[in-house]
Scaffold this motif. Structure first.
Motif, PDB file in Angstrom:
ATOM      1  N   PHE A 223       0.489  -0.938  -0.154  1.00  0.00           N
ATOM      2  CA  PHE A 223       0.171  -0.161  -0.335  1.00  0.00           C
ATOM      3  C   PHE A 223       1.008   1.388  -0.070  1.00  0.00           C
ATOM      4  N   PRO A 224       1.655   1.081   0.648  1.00  0.00           N
ATOM      5  CA  PRO A 224       2.586   2.619   0.665  1.00  0.00           C
ATOM      6  C   PRO A 224       3.395   2.491  -0.713  1.00  0.00           C
TER       7      PRO A 224
ATOM      8  N   HIS B 232       8.371   5.708 -10.125  1.00  0.00           N
ATOM      9  CA  HIS B 232       9.227   4.858 -11.179  1.00  0.00           C
ATOM     10  C   HIS B 232       9.885   3.520 -10.709  1.00  0.00           C
ATOM     11  N   VAL B 233      10.453   3.030  -9.355  1.00  0.00           N
ATOM     12  CA  VAL B 233      10.863   2.227  -8.251  1.00  0.00           C
ATOM     13  C   VAL B 233       9.774   1.548  -7.913  1.00  0.00           C
ATOM     14  N   ALA B 234       8.939   2.149  -7.478  1.00  0.00           N
ATOM     15  CA  ALA B 234       7.494   1.986  -6.445  1.00  0.00           C
ATOM     16  C   ALA B 234       6.761   1.646  -6.245  1.00  0.00           C
TER      17      ALA B 234
ATOM     18  N   VAL C 269       7.391  -1.780  -7.823  1.00  0.00           N
ATOM     19  CA  VAL C 269       7.920  -2.994  -6.417  1.00  0.00           C
ATOM     20  C   VAL C 269       6.559  -3.024  -5.627  1.00  0.00           C
ATOM     21  N   GLY C 270       5.580  -2.009  -5.551  1.00  0.00           N
ATOM     22  CA  GLY C 270       4.079  -2.491  -5.090  1.00  0.00           C
ATOM     23  C   GLY C 270       3.609  -3.007  -5.002  1.00  0.00           C
ATOM     24  N   TRP C 271       3.019  -3.428  -7.227  1.00  0.00           N
ATOM     25  CA  TRP C 271       1.847  -4.244  -7.513  1.00  0.00           C
ATOM     26  C   TRP C 271       2.791  -5.762  -6.596  1.00  0.00           C
ATOM     27  N   GLY C 272       4.316  -6.331  -7.062  1.00  0.00           N
ATOM     28  CA  GLY C 272       4.550  -7.397  -6.890  1.00  0.00           C
ATOM     29  C   GLY C 272       3.994  -7.760  -5.381  1.00  0.00           C
TER      30      GLY C 272
END
Length: 203
Positions: free
Chosen positions: A147-148, A161-163, A166-169
């Motif tokens: 979530f964050p 672009h990094v988040a 990783v967030g969807w992973g």
């Protein structure tokens, strides 16, 4: 007090209300309305801080409870309630701001509906709940990590672009583990109804 055995280790689930783990769970619950206000008003820094505090206290209350024999019926009730409220508040806030698709919310809420029906059925058979499974806790941790990151994913800089991936992973792992936990709870519930593991009062 009720005694129960997990594997070969016997521990006590107490009736105490005032414990450090319970205080941490109450602190998480008190922070939830503030977190919801922060995410809806786009105060992302405060929302991220509260999510971080929630994740840390969620880890600490379980760790302290097990390490110092402070497991209680109240704690077994408050801990999953706090987890679910933070997940629901975050989903609502992210959908409201159109940062995540509606289908993700539907998938997670469908799992919650399955658990509500399952627990309600167990109560009609005299079973007050099921022990918290580590897969369920792993699912919660994945979602609380996702979530964050998804909150940061809308940024147009390198951080966004990094988040985003990783967030969807973390989100995909969280959804998969969330439903896997529901299946494991169903298997455990079937064993309980057949007279397998002893009754417990945690959820």
């Amino acid at each position: 007090m009720d005694e129960q055995t997990v594997g070969e280790r016997e521990h006590v689930v107490s009736e105490r209300w005032v414990t450090i783990p319970n205080a941490l769970s109450v602190l998480r619950l008190l922070g939830m309305p503030v977190f919801l206000w922060a995410i809806l008003s786009e105060r992302d820094g405060l929302a991220l801080l509260l999510l971080l505090v929630s994740g840390v206290t969620d880890y600490l209350d379980g760790k302290i409870a097990r390490a110092f024999d402070m497991e209680s019926r109240l704690g077994g009730f408050l801990d999953p309630i706090a987890d679910r409220l933070y997940i629901l508040a975050t989903l609502f806030g992210l959908v409201w701001r159109e940062l995540i698709p509606v289908w993700l919310v539907v998938v997670l809420l469908a799992r919650e509906a399955v658990m509500v029906v399952m627990l309600a059925f167990l109560r009609t058979r005299g079973q007050l709940g099921l022990p918290v499974h580590f897969v369920g806790k792993a699912a919660t941790f994945n979602l609380l990590y996702a979530f964050p990151l998804l909150l940061l994913a809308h940024r147009d800089d390198w951080l966004g672009h990094v988040a985003r991936p990783v967030g969807w992973g973390f989100a995909w792992w969280g959804v998969a583990l969330y439903w896997l936990a529901a299946i494991l709870y169903a298997v455990h519930a079937r064993l309980v109804l057949r007279g397998g593991p002893p009754r417990v009062a945690t959820t």
